[in-house]
Design a protein around this motif. Structure first.
Motif, mmCIF file in Angstrom:
data_model
loop_
_atom_site.group_PDB
_atom_site.id
_atom_site.type_symbol
_atom_site.label_atom_id
_atom_site.label_comp_id
_atom_site.label_asym_id
_atom_site.label_seq_id
_atom_site.Cartn_x
_atom_site.Cartn_y
_atom_site.Cartn_z
ATOM 1 N N PRO A 239 -2.302 14.234 3.441
ATOM 2 C CA PRO A 239 -2.458 14.182 4.911
ATOM 3 C C PRO A 239 -2.275 12.785 5.519
ATOM 4 N N HIS A 240 -1.087 12.241 5.393
ATOM 5 C CA HIS A 240 -0.732 10.941 5.981
ATOM 6 C C HIS A 240 -1.750 9.866 5.560
ATOM 7 N N ILE A 241 -1.856 9.680 4.249
ATOM 8 C CA ILE A 241 -2.829 8.701 3.740
ATOM 9 C C ILE A 241 -2.171 7.564 2.957
ATOM 10 N N THR B 210 15.435 -0.296 3.679
ATOM 11 C CA THR B 210 14.988 -1.378 2.784
ATOM 12 C C THR B 210 14.314 -2.486 3.591
ATOM 13 N N GLY B 211 13.362 -2.073 4.409
ATOM 14 C CA GLY B 211 12.525 -3.053 5.112
ATOM 15 C C GLY B 211 11.378 -3.436 4.192
ATOM 16 N N LYS B 212 10.230 -3.703 4.801
ATOM 17 C CA LYS B 212 9.100 -4.230 4.008
ATOM 18 C C LYS B 212 8.657 -3.227 2.933
ATOM 19 N N ILE B 213 8.493 -1.971 3.319
ATOM 20 C CA ILE B 213 8.015 -0.972 2.346
ATOM 21 C C ILE B 213 9.116 -0.641 1.335
ATOM 22 N N GLY B 214 10.318 -0.363 1.836
ATOM 23 C CA GLY B 214 11.431 -0.005 0.951
ATOM 24 C C GLY B 214 11.668 -1.071 -0.114
ATOM 25 N N LYS B 215 11.548 -2.325 0.271
ATOM 26 C CA LYS B 215 11.784 -3.430 -0.697
ATOM 27 C C LYS B 215 10.747 -3.390 -1.819
ATOM 28 N N ALA C 57 7.446 8.225 5.281
ATOM 29 C CA ALA C 57 7.781 7.487 6.512
ATOM 30 C C ALA C 57 7.318 8.284 7.748
ATOM 31 N N ARG C 58 8.102 9.235 8.205
ATOM 32 C CA ARG C 58 7.697 10.073 9.328
ATOM 33 C C ARG C 58 8.286 11.471 9.131
ATOM 34 N N GLY C 59 7.507 12.484 9.469
ATOM 35 C CA GLY C 59 7.901 13.874 9.241
ATOM 36 C C GLY C 59 9.190 14.259 9.930
ATOM 37 N N THR D 69 0.833 -1.210 0.000
ATOM 38 C CA THR D 69 0.000 0.000 0.000
ATOM 39 C C THR D 69 0.865 1.257 0.000
ATOM 40 N N VAL D 70 1.814 1.314 0.923
ATOM 41 C CA VAL D 70 2.644 2.526 1.055
ATOM 42 C C VAL D 70 3.615 2.640 -0.125
ATOM 43 N N ALA D 71 4.116 1.506 -0.602
ATOM 44 C CA ALA D 71 5.034 1.537 -1.751
ATOM 45 C C ALA D 71 4.313 2.072 -2.995
ATOM 46 N N TYR E 81 20.384 2.633 1.238
ATOM 47 C CA TYR E 81 21.084 2.702 2.510
ATOM 48 C C TYR E 81 20.182 2.089 3.573
ATOM 49 N N ASP E 82 20.760 1.230 4.396
ATOM 50 C CA ASP E 82 20.018 0.670 5.526
ATOM 51 C C ASP E 82 21.042 0.334 6.617
ATOM 52 N N LEU E 83 20.633 0.490 7.860
ATOM 53 C CA LEU E 83 21.530 0.124 8.971
ATOM 54 C C LEU E 83 21.864 -1.365 8.912
ATOM 55 N N TYR E 84 20.927 -2.152 8.403
ATOM 56 C CA TYR E 84 21.125 -3.604 8.313
ATOM 57 C C TYR E 84 20.859 -4.052 6.878
ATOM 58 N N PRO E 85 21.837 -3.901 5.986
ATOM 59 C CA PRO E 85 21.610 -4.242 4.577
ATOM 60 C C PRO E 85 21.215 -5.702 4.384
ATOM 61 N N VAL F 127 12.378 4.522 6.630
ATOM 62 C CA VAL F 127 12.883 4.038 7.927
ATOM 63 C C VAL F 127 11.912 4.460 9.023
ATOM 64 N N PRO F 128 11.854 3.678 10.115
ATOM 65 C CA PRO F 128 11.028 4.126 11.234
ATOM 66 C C PRO F 128 11.693 5.329 11.901
ATOM 67 N N TYR F 129 10.918 6.173 12.547
ATOM 68 C CA TYR F 129 11.500 7.330 13.239
ATOM 69 C C TYR F 129 11.816 6.957 14.681
HETATM 70 P P1 NAI Z 1 10.472 -2.149 8.463
HETATM 71 O O1 NAI Z 1 10.726 -2.285 9.927
HETATM 72 O O2 NAI Z 1 10.068 -3.352 7.687
HETATM 73 O O3 NAI Z 1 11.764 -1.540 7.747
HETATM 74 C C1 NAI Z 1 12.504 -0.477 8.241
HETATM 75 C C2 NAI Z 1 13.915 -0.566 7.705
HETATM 76 O O4 NAI Z 1 14.618 0.612 8.102
HETATM 77 C C3 NAI Z 1 14.720 -1.763 8.234
HETATM 78 O O5 NAI Z 1 15.346 -2.436 7.174
HETATM 79 C C4 NAI Z 1 15.726 -1.136 9.201
HETATM 80 O O6 NAI Z 1 16.958 -1.850 9.231
HETATM 81 C C5 NAI Z 1 15.918 0.234 8.571
HETATM 82 N N1 NAI Z 1 16.360 1.271 9.493
HETATM 83 C C6 NAI Z 1 15.896 1.531 10.725
HETATM 84 N N2 NAI Z 1 16.480 2.641 11.228
HETATM 85 C C7 NAI Z 1 17.348 3.074 10.281
HETATM 86 C C8 NAI Z 1 18.244 4.169 10.188
HETATM 87 N N3 NAI Z 1 18.379 5.045 11.181
HETATM 88 N N4 NAI Z 1 18.987 4.286 9.060
HETATM 89 C C9 NAI Z 1 18.877 3.384 8.051
HETATM 90 N N5 NAI Z 1 18.042 2.342 8.073
HETATM 91 C C10 NAI Z 1 17.277 2.194 9.171
HETATM 92 O O7 NAI Z 1 9.389 -0.986 8.336
HETATM 93 P P2 NAI Z 1 8.369 -0.743 7.151
HETATM 94 O O8 NAI Z 1 7.179 -1.601 7.306
HETATM 95 O O9 NAI Z 1 9.104 -0.795 5.860
HETATM 96 O O10 NAI Z 1 7.909 0.763 7.478
HETATM 97 C C11 NAI Z 1 8.813 1.841 7.488
HETATM 98 C C12 NAI Z 1 8.138 3.058 8.093
HETATM 99 O O11 NAI Z 1 7.124 3.548 7.216
HETATM 100 C C13 NAI Z 1 7.363 2.787 9.395
HETATM 101 O O12 NAI Z 1 8.197 2.738 10.512
HETATM 102 C C14 NAI Z 1 6.422 3.967 9.459
HETATM 103 O O13 NAI Z 1 7.033 5.043 10.140
HETATM 104 C C15 NAI Z 1 6.227 4.338 7.982
HETATM 105 N N6 NAI Z 1 4.853 4.071 7.558
HETATM 106 C C16 NAI Z 1 4.128 5.116 7.053
HETATM 107 C C17 NAI Z 1 2.828 4.925 6.655
HETATM 108 C C18 NAI Z 1 2.011 6.054 6.082
HETATM 109 O O14 NAI Z 1 0.771 5.937 6.030
HETATM 110 N N7 NAI Z 1 2.603 7.142 5.638
HETATM 111 C C19 NAI Z 1 2.166 3.615 6.789
HETATM 112 C C20 NAI Z 1 3.040 2.571 7.282
HETATM 113 C C21 NAI Z 1 4.335 2.811 7.660
#
Ligand code: NAI
Length: 337
Positions: free
Chosen positions: A303-305, A150-155, A232-234, A100-102, A171-175, A204-206
Motif C-alpha cells: 500500500p504505497h509504502i 534514471t533519476g535519484k531512485i533509478g540510479k 513510481a505512480r500507478g 529507501t525506494v530503491a 530509458y530516460d528522457l534526459y540520459p 519516472v514521475p507521473y
Molecule cells: P527524479 O526527478 O530524481 O528522477 C526522475 C527521472 O525520470 C529523471 O531522470 C527524468 O529525466 C526522468 N523522466 C521524467 N519523465 C520521463 C518520461 N516520461 N520518460 C522517461 N524518463 C522520464 O525522481 P526520483 O526521486 O527518482 O523519483 C521518481 C518517482 O518515484 C517520483 O516522481 C515519485 O512519483 C516516485 N516515488 C515513489 C515513492 C513511493 O513511496 N512509492 C516515494 C518517492 C518517490
C-alpha cells in the motif's frame, strides 16, 4: 498566518507542533479533498501528503491560500498549473527516499524472483516444511533489468542491480551519459528496453504526458515471462493492459507499490455507497481491476509504502519544516517549477 497540516499521524503531530511555536497551526489525520475544504477555509498555508487531491475546486475553496507544502517527492496530486495561475507556490521534498525506494524495489524483485511471500504463506497455512515446484525461483545474476527513469531512485536501483551482477539497460528522457559510463550500462529507446528486459522497473514521475507509459501496445512487445515492478505512480501503467498481459502470460508477475486508482481504493466503501456516483465508469473499472490484481498469486501489492522507513519519515519532516519556514521568512526553497 494560519497553517493547516493534513494526513499527519498523531505521533508526528507533536514533533511538528514544537517547531511552530508562535503560529496558528492545526493538524488533521484526514486527507484534504473537495469534500472537506471547510477544514482549511482560512488557511494561508496547507501541508499535505499524497492522498490529498488538490484540484481546482479545492484551490478555489481556499481564498487565502498562498503556499502548499507537500511532504512527498511526487506532486501529481496537486494541480500545479492552476496553483501557479492563482499565484500559489508549492514546495516538495526532492530527495528523502532515493535509497529507501530503491531498496524496496529490490525487495519486490527478490520477493518475485524467489517466491518468498508465496512460500511463507504456504508455511503459515500448512505448517509443512516441504517445498514444491511452484516455489522454484530464478537467479538475478545475468538477467536484464530495464530501468525506466534514471533519476535519484533509478540510479540507486541500477547500482543495486549491478551488485547482483545483472545487466542493466535504461530509458530516460534526459540520459545521464557520464553515469552510464561510470556504471557500465547503456541507454536505449523505451521500445528496446521494453522488448529486451527480463525485469522492468519504473522510476519516472507521473504527469499528463506519460499517462499509461506502459500500455497494451508495449506490453505486447515484452519478452514472454517478463516481470514488471512499479514503485513510481500507478497511473504510469494501464491497469487494463496489465491484467491482460498477466492473463496472457506475457507478464509472469508484478510487484506494485502503487496502483492506478489507489486513492479511490482507500475510500471504496464510501464511494460505492454514495449517490450520485462520484466516479466515471472507467474509474470503477480500474477499481475492479485493482481487485483482480490483488487476487493474483503472481502479483505482490503493497500500500504505497516504498518511502516508509524511519529515516525517510524523519527526512520528510525535517525538509517540510524547512520548506514552510522558508516560505514564512520569504526565502523559499524546494519549489515545484
Ligand atoms: P527524479 O526527478 O530524481 O528522477 C526522475 C527521472 O525520470 C529523471 O531522470 C527524468 O529525466 C526522468 N523522466 C521524467 N519523465 C520521463 C518520461 N516520461 N520518460 C522517461 N524518463 C522520464 O525522481 P526520483 O526521486 O527518482 O523519483 C521518481 C518517482 O518515484 C517520483 O516522481 C515519485 O512519483 C516516485 N516515488 C515513489 C515513492 C513511493 O513511496 N512509492 C516515494 C518517492 C518517490
Amino acid at each position: 498566518m494560519k497553517i493547516v497540516l493534513f494526513e499527519v499521524p498523531k505521533e508526528e503531530q507533536q514533533v511538528f507542533s514544537q517547531l511552530f511555536d508562535n503560529l496558528e497551526v492545526s493538524f488533521l489525520e484526514d486527507k484534504l479533498d473537495e469534500n472537506n475544504t471547510e477544514k482549511a477555509k482560512d488557511a494561508d498555508v496547507i501541508c499535505v501528503f499524497i492522498n490529498s487531491k488538490i484540484n481546482k475546486k479545492v484551490i478555489d475553496a481556499l481564498p487565502n491560500l498562498k503556499f502548499i507544502a507537500t511532504r512527498s517527492t511526487g506532486f501529481n496530486h496537486i494541480d500545479c498549473e492552476y496553483a501557479e495561475i492563482k499565484g500559489i507556490k508549492i514546495s516538495y521534498v526532492p530527495a528523502y527516499g532515493s535509497h529507501t525506494v530503491a531498496e524496496f524495489t529490490f525487495g519486490l524483485i527478490l520477493n518475485l524472483s524467489r517466491n518468498i511471500e508465496k512460500a511463507n504463506n504456504y508455511i503459515r497455512k500448512s505448517s509443512n516444511f516441504n517445498y514444491f515446484p511452484e516455489m522454484e525461483g530464478f537467479d538475478l545474476n545475468g538477467k536484464i533489468l530495464g530501468v525506466i527513469g534514471t533519476g535519484k531512485i533509478g540510479k540507486n536501483v541500477l547500482k543495486i542491480a549491478k551488485s547482483f551482477s545483472m545487466n542493466v539497460i535504461a530509458y530516460d528522457l534526459y540520459p545521464d551519459l557520464v553515469f552510464a559510463k561510470e556504471n557500465n550500462f547503456e541507454y536505449k529507446s523505451l521500445e528496446d528496453v521494453v522488448r529486451q528486459s527480463d525485469i522492468i522497473t519504473l522510476h519516472v514521475p507521473y504527469n499528463k504526458e506519460n499517462h499509461h507509459l506502459i500500455n497494451k501496445g508495449n506490453i505486447s512487445l515484452m519478452k514472454k515471462g517478463v516481470y514488471l515492478i512499479n514503485t513510481a505512480r500507478g497511473e504510469l501503467v494501464d491497469t487494463d493492459a496489465l491484467v491482460w498481459g498477466l492473463k496472457e502470460g506475457i507478464i509472469a508477475g508484478a510487484g506494485l507499490d502503487v496502483l492506478e486508482g489507489e486513492r479511490e481504493l482507500k475510500d471504496e466503501i464510501e464511494i460505492l455507497s454514495s449517490t450520485p456516483r462520484l466516479m466515471r465508469i472507467e474509474e470503477y473499472k480500474t477499481l475492479l481491476e485493482d481487485h483482480v490484481l490483488m487476487d493474483m498469486p503472481n502479483v505482490t501489492i503493497t500500500p504505497h509504502i516504498a518511502f516508509y522507513t524511519r529515516e525517510a519519515v524523519a527526512e520528510i519532516l525535517k525538509t517540510t519544516i524547512l520548506n514552510i519556514k522558508g516560505f514564512l521568512s520569504n526565502s523559499m526553497i524546494n519549489l515545484v517549477k
